[in-house]
Design a protein around this motif. Structure first.
Motif, PDB file in Angstrom:
ATOM      1  N   LEU A 249       0.705  -1.172  -0.047  1.00 27.10           N
ATOM      2  CA  LEU A 249      -0.202  -0.038   0.192  1.00 27.10           C
ATOM      3  C   LEU A 249       0.880   1.153   0.080  1.00 27.10           C
ATOM      4  O   LEU A 249       0.628   2.148  -0.945  1.00 27.10           O
ATOM      5  CB  LEU A 249      -0.878  -0.177   1.263  1.00 27.10           C
ATOM      6  N   GLU A 250       1.985   1.192   0.926  1.00 30.23           N
ATOM      7  CA  GLU A 250       2.789   2.501   1.119  1.00 30.23           C
ATOM      8  C   GLU A 250       3.350   2.721  -0.274  1.00 30.23           C
ATOM      9  O   GLU A 250       3.556   3.720  -0.976  1.00 30.23           O
ATOM     10  CB  GLU A 250       3.809   2.372   2.223  1.00 30.23           C
ATOM     11  N   LYS A 251       3.990   1.516  -0.971  1.00 33.90           N
ATOM     12  CA  LYS A 251       4.595   1.688  -2.461  1.00 33.90           C
ATOM     13  C   LYS A 251       3.557   2.289  -3.197  1.00 33.90           C
ATOM     14  O   LYS A 251       4.056   3.265  -4.275  1.00 33.90           O
ATOM     15  CB  LYS A 251       5.111   0.345  -2.878  1.00 33.90           C
ATOM     16  N   GLU A 252       2.439   1.924  -3.417  1.00 36.73           N
ATOM     17  CA  GLU A 252       1.507   2.296  -4.367  1.00 36.73           C
ATOM     18  C   GLU A 252       1.023   3.793  -4.307  1.00 36.73           C
ATOM     19  O   GLU A 252       1.192   4.389  -5.102  1.00 36.73           O
ATOM     20  CB  GLU A 252       0.200   1.384  -4.300  1.00 36.73           C
ATOM     21  N   LEU A 253       1.345   4.246  -2.817  1.00 38.61           N
ATOM     22  CA  LEU A 253       0.671   5.383  -2.428  1.00 38.61           C
ATOM     23  C   LEU A 253       1.882   6.402  -2.961  1.00 38.61           C
ATOM     24  O   LEU A 253       1.775   7.721  -3.397  1.00 38.61           O
ATOM     25  CB  LEU A 253       0.169   5.654  -1.206  1.00 38.61           C
ATOM     26  N   ALA A 254       3.198   6.051  -2.793  1.00 38.94           N
ATOM     27  CA  ALA A 254       4.223   6.789  -2.996  1.00 38.94           C
ATOM     28  C   ALA A 254       4.414   7.006  -4.538  1.00 38.94           C
ATOM     29  O   ALA A 254       4.796   8.075  -4.954  1.00 38.94           O
ATOM     30  CB  ALA A 254       5.576   6.259  -2.530  1.00 38.94           C
ATOM     31  N   ASP A 255       4.016   5.962  -5.129  1.00 36.49           N
ATOM     32  CA  ASP A 255       4.001   6.026  -6.721  1.00 36.49           C
ATOM     33  C   ASP A 255       3.109   7.190  -7.173  1.00 36.49           C
ATOM     34  O   ASP A 255       3.134   7.816  -8.180  1.00 36.49           O
ATOM     35  CB  ASP A 255       3.850   4.860  -7.357  1.00 36.49           C
ATOM     36  N   GLN A 256       2.057   7.389  -6.467  1.00 36.20           N
ATOM     37  CA  GLN A 256       1.196   8.378  -6.654  1.00 36.20           C
ATOM     38  C   GLN A 256       1.393   9.793  -6.069  1.00 36.20           C
ATOM     39  O   GLN A 256       0.608  10.700  -6.158  1.00 36.20           O
ATOM     40  CB  GLN A 256      -0.364   8.214  -6.334  1.00 36.20           C
ATOM     41  N   ASN A 257       2.551   9.939  -5.548  1.00 33.96           N
ATOM     42  CA  ASN A 257       3.299  11.214  -5.072  1.00 33.96           C
ATOM     43  C   ASN A 257       2.522  11.759  -3.851  1.00 33.96           C
ATOM     44  O   ASN A 257       2.464  12.757  -3.587  1.00 33.96           O
ATOM     45  CB  ASN A 257       3.260  12.156  -6.101  1.00 33.96           C
ATOM     46  N   LEU A 258       2.029  10.781  -2.940  1.00 32.85           N
ATOM     47  CA  LEU A 258       1.185  11.076  -1.795  1.00 32.85           C
ATOM     48  C   LEU A 258       2.546  10.927  -0.800  1.00 32.85           C
ATOM     49  O   LEU A 258       3.208   9.990  -0.765  1.00 32.85           O
ATOM     50  CB  LEU A 258       0.006  10.041  -1.700  1.00 32.85           C
ATOM     51  N   ARG A 259       2.503  11.813   0.257  1.00 31.40           N
ATOM     52  CA  ARG A 259       3.556  11.891   0.994  1.00 31.40           C
ATOM     53  C   ARG A 259       2.969  11.647   2.553  1.00 31.40           C
ATOM     54  O   ARG A 259       4.023  11.873   3.684  1.00 31.40           O
ATOM     55  CB  ARG A 259       4.313  13.507   1.015  1.00 31.40           C
ATOM     56  N   ARG A 260       1.809  11.274   2.972  1.00 32.42           N
ATOM     57  CA  ARG A 260       1.406  11.122   4.117  1.00 32.42           C
ATOM     58  C   ARG A 260       0.217  10.031   3.970  1.00 32.42           C
ATOM     59  O   ARG A 260      -0.638   9.976   3.274  1.00 32.42           O
ATOM     60  CB  ARG A 260       0.930  12.346   5.088  1.00 32.42           C
ATOM     61  N   ILE A 261       0.296   9.153   5.076  1.00 37.45           N
ATOM     62  CA  ILE A 261      -0.848   8.098   5.190  1.00 37.45           C
ATOM     63  C   ILE A 261      -1.435   8.145   6.511  1.00 37.45           C
ATOM     64  O   ILE A 261      -0.802   8.239   7.479  1.00 37.45           O
ATOM     65  CB  ILE A 261      -0.225   6.776   4.888  1.00 37.45           C
ATOM     66  N   GLU A 262      -2.919   8.330   6.481  1.00 34.71           N
ATOM     67  CA  GLU A 262      -3.665   8.471   7.672  1.00 34.71           C
ATOM     68  C   GLU A 262      -4.423   7.257   7.664  1.00 34.71           C
ATOM     69  O   GLU A 262      -5.304   7.086   6.619  1.00 34.71           O
ATOM     70  CB  GLU A 262      -4.261   9.625   7.789  1.00 34.71           C
ATOM     71  N   LEU A 263      -4.349   6.306   8.439  1.00 31.20           N
ATOM     72  CA  LEU A 263      -4.920   4.771   8.395  1.00 31.20           C
ATOM     73  C   LEU A 263      -6.015   4.598   9.667  1.00 31.20           C
ATOM     74  O   LEU A 263      -5.542   5.060  10.654  1.00 31.20           O
ATOM     75  CB  LEU A 263      -3.827   3.897   8.729  1.00 31.20           C
ATOM     76  N   PHE A 264      -7.183   4.237   9.345  1.00 31.94           N
ATOM     77  CA  PHE A 264      -8.000   3.919  10.415  1.00 31.94           C
ATOM     78  C   PHE A 264      -8.803   2.476  10.051  1.00 31.94           C
ATOM     79  O   PHE A 264      -8.666   2.138   8.900  1.00 31.94           O
ATOM     80  CB  PHE A 264      -9.069   5.085  10.791  1.00 31.94           C
ATOM     81  N   PHE A 265      -9.615   1.821  10.836  1.00 30.04           N
ATOM     82  CA  PHE A 265     -10.134   0.610  10.728  1.00 30.04           C
ATOM     83  C   PHE A 265     -11.675   0.461  10.928  1.00 30.04           C
ATOM     84  O   PHE A 265     -12.014   1.079  11.952  1.00 30.04           O
ATOM     85  CB  PHE A 265      -9.607  -0.288  11.621  1.00 30.04           C
ATOM     86  N   SER A 266     -12.060  -0.076  10.133  1.00 27.91           N
ATOM     87  CA  SER A 266     -13.689  -0.171  10.206  1.00 27.91           C
ATOM     88  C   SER A 266     -14.188  -1.077  11.441  1.00 27.91           C
ATOM     89  O   SER A 266     -13.114  -1.568  12.055  1.00 27.91           O
ATOM     90  CB  SER A 266     -14.383  -0.940   8.857  1.00 27.91           C
ATOM     91  N   GLU A 267     -15.276  -0.496  11.988  1.00 31.54           N
ATOM     92  CA  GLU A 267     -15.881  -1.302  12.969  1.00 31.54           C
ATOM     93  C   GLU A 267     -15.750  -3.027  12.770  1.00 31.54           C
ATOM     94  O   GLU A 267     -16.004  -3.490  11.844  1.00 31.54           O
ATOM     95  CB  GLU A 267     -17.224  -0.881  13.234  1.00 31.54           C
ATOM     96  N   GLY A 268     -15.178  -3.419  14.070  1.00 34.44           N
ATOM     97  CA  GLY A 268     -14.831  -5.040  13.927  1.00 34.44           C
ATOM     98  C   GLY A 268     -13.558  -5.216  13.436  1.00 34.44           C
ATOM     99  O   GLY A 268     -13.204  -6.790  13.550  1.00 34.44           O
TER     100      GLY A 268
END
Length: 572
Positions: A31-50
């Motif tokens: 996931l990080e590699k794919e987002l980096a290739d899109q020139n995104l520089r920060r990831i905010e991650l959260f999780f669905s209920e359960g």
């Protein structure tokens, strides 16, 4: 791993709706590699209920918790290339890892048009971070100029770094580098400000019959002044080498020099130890040990997979503590490594496996990188959080079980040959143990112990309480019980003095060298671990295995190792 993605600016907002079966780390890295290739520089991650956050794997992947089961990290990955432009070097640093390749082996350089074709492919694949290395890259100025001329002609203007010892810098080359329209910087090796130590490190230890005698140290410092005058930024590379450049005086000297000179950073690096460089273990010194020594003068400004960057005191100087690419483990390598290729146009996917490469004269770069990624994925399945380097963190568990055996030196040599252990070395650890007891509690019973354990490469020690039990039905099987969390002792010498004031005395002082081996290499079969320990005070060898060993030359232990050694030394 299933997720929903949205973005604002250069920030990716990721809601994880389902975790994969098994280890989620590979999915997090992908996931990080794919987002980096899109020139995104920060990831905010959260999780669905359960969906429960895998906190330990998120931490290993570099995420920090921001509350309410939300996590974030900065993305530092960018496609980077390291071009070893020559295998030749004007120095002979005794610890040189040779960029993971065989530098002593002469190379037949590819034709210039073939090299340009590879540079064109890196441009098309958007590699915007380009490093010239060697050997010593400045020994081939004509090829450097040819590369720059071609790259500029096709509009390929990546950020360029030269990793160099700085000795061969000329006015002519400097003028050409100043004309480069993109960003350019140097990483100059300066492993000591004391000339004798510098000469020892870069030449005299490795080649005692051909020592440096031409004021090389002074000439490098003069060339650093030329870089400063030319306005080309540079950082100083400083490999920590215990006993050569890690004293308080040596560290302070390089800090003062960097400030005086106007260097942007000092990059402190750990000595890379592989099976081939195992004999250099005595020089190993941990980055964390230096970080602890300087902690009251450091302010964290940047953190990524491989490096932490700090502002030094109230100065503009930055201190970079960088681990080897492999230190984070093979399972993070795809966002943690560069594309390495040589003047003969060989592409090496793995920094530590120079025997496996792709010939870029016959294989397209994109195909070679894709196949190299597959190799790294196979290594990740095998090594996991580890890698082929042989110094790793030592972790304590609440309880562990192993079979212990006493062995003679000849039995050890036979065991090494029988199991081909030399080629299966995984890691090494040298450390000291001081066993403590209240005054008056003599004897050789070490079934319950209180001790300080200190790695040879650490400043601090660990305070450990543990007990041993033996299974009479399983010869040699020892269960070690650890009492709570081991506490870090920052100043072991002072702590021992304080313990003495409270009635404790040093009952036994033991040094150990332990070599760890992995016996099974199939990813489909549980791997078996074996280690060989040597205590120089007694001259004794011990074998530890997670499975019983059927060898009449190995004597199963029926008492703690410290008890056996204490008795032997007392009766000797």
């Amino acid at each position: 791993m299933d997720y929903q993605l949205s973005q604002s600016g250069q920030t990716a907002h990721v809601e994880v709706t389902r975790l994969p079966t098994g280890d989620p780390l590979p999915a997090l890295i992908e996931l990080e590699k794919e987002l980096a290739d899109q020139n995104l520089r920060r990831i905010e991650l959260f999780f669905s209920e359960g969906v429960s956050p895998p906190v330990d794997r998120l931490t290993h992947a570099g995420y920090q918790e921001s509350g309410s089961e939300r996590f974030f990290k900065s993305v530092h990955y960018q496609p980077s290339v390291r071009f070893s432009i020559t295998e030749k070097c004007n120095y002979a640093c005794f610890f040189c890892h040779e960029e993971g390749m065989e530098m002593g082996k002469a190379r037949a350089a590819a034709q210039q048009e073939q090299l340009f074709d590879v540079l064109r492919q890196f441009h098309e694949l958007n590699y915007q971070d380009f490093t010239f290395t060697g050997g010593e890259p400045l020994l081939n100025p004509n090829k450097i100029v040819a590369c720059l001329d071609y790259m500029e002609s096709i509009g390929y203007l990546p950020d360029i770094t030269f990793v160099s010892n700085g000795l061969a810098l000329t006015e002519k080359l400097l003028a050409r580098l100043q004309a480069y329209p993109g960003k350019m910087r140097f990483n100059i090796s300066m492993h000591s400000l004391e000339e004798h130590a510098y000469n020892q490190i870069v030449q005299d230890i490795q080649k005692p019959n051909a020592p440096l005698r031409h004021n090389e140290h002074r000439r490098v410092k003069e060339n650093l002044l030329k870089l400063q005058t030319a306005g080309i930024p540079f950082k100083l590379n400083f490999v920590l080498l215990k006993g050569l450049n890690t004293s308080d005086e040596a560290i302070q000297a390089v800090l003062d020099y960097a400030l005086q000179l106007g260097a942007t950073r000092i990059k402190f690096l750990e000595l890379l130890l592989t099976k081939e460089l195992n004999h250099l273990y005595g020089y190993f010194y941990r980055l964390d040990a230096l970080r602890e020594r300087l902690s009251d003068q450091l302010t964290l400004t940047e953190r990524s997979f491989r490096r932490d960057v700090y502002r030094y005191a109230d100065t503009p100087l930055e201190l970079e503590f960088q681990h080897c690419t492999c230190a984070r483990g093979c399972n993070t390598c795809t966002v943690n490594r560069d594309a390495n290729f040589t003047a003969e146009l060989k592409y090496f996917p793995c920094f530590l496996h120079s025997d496996e490469d792709f010939d870029l004269k016959t294989v397209a770069l994109e195909q070679a990188i894709a196949q190299g990624d597959q190799k790294i994925q196979r290594m990740a399945q095998y090594y996991g959080d580890d890698s082929p380097i042989i110094v790793r963190n030592h972790y304590l568990t609440q309880e562990e079980q192993f079979y212990y055996y006493l062995a003679s030196s000849s039995a050890i040599e036979q065991l090494k040959r029988k199991l081909s252990l030399e080629e299966r070395l995984e890691r090494r650890r040298d450390f000291n143990e001081i066993y403590l007891t209240l005054v008056g509690q003599a004897g050789d019973d070490f079934s319950t112990v209180y001790k300080l354990s200190r790695n040879s490469y650490d400043q601090h020690a660990l305070e450990i309480e543990q007990a041993y039990s033996f299974d009479p039905l399983k010869p040699g099987l020892v269960t070690t019980h650890f009492s709570g969390e081991s506490q870090k002792v920052i100043d072991p010498d002072l702590y021992l003095k304080q313990l003495a004031e409270h009635g404790y005395e040093q009952r036994l002082n033991l040094n150990w060298s332990i070599f760890f081996y992995r016996l099974q290499w199939s990813s489909s079969v549980r791997q078996s671990e074996l280690s060989i320990s040597h205590n120089p005070e007694s001259g004794l060898f011990f074998v530890r295995s997670d499975t019983p060993l059927d060898d009449e030359q190995l004597k199963p232990m029926t008492e703690p190792l410290a008890s056996y050694i204490s008795t032997r030394m007392r009766l000797a």
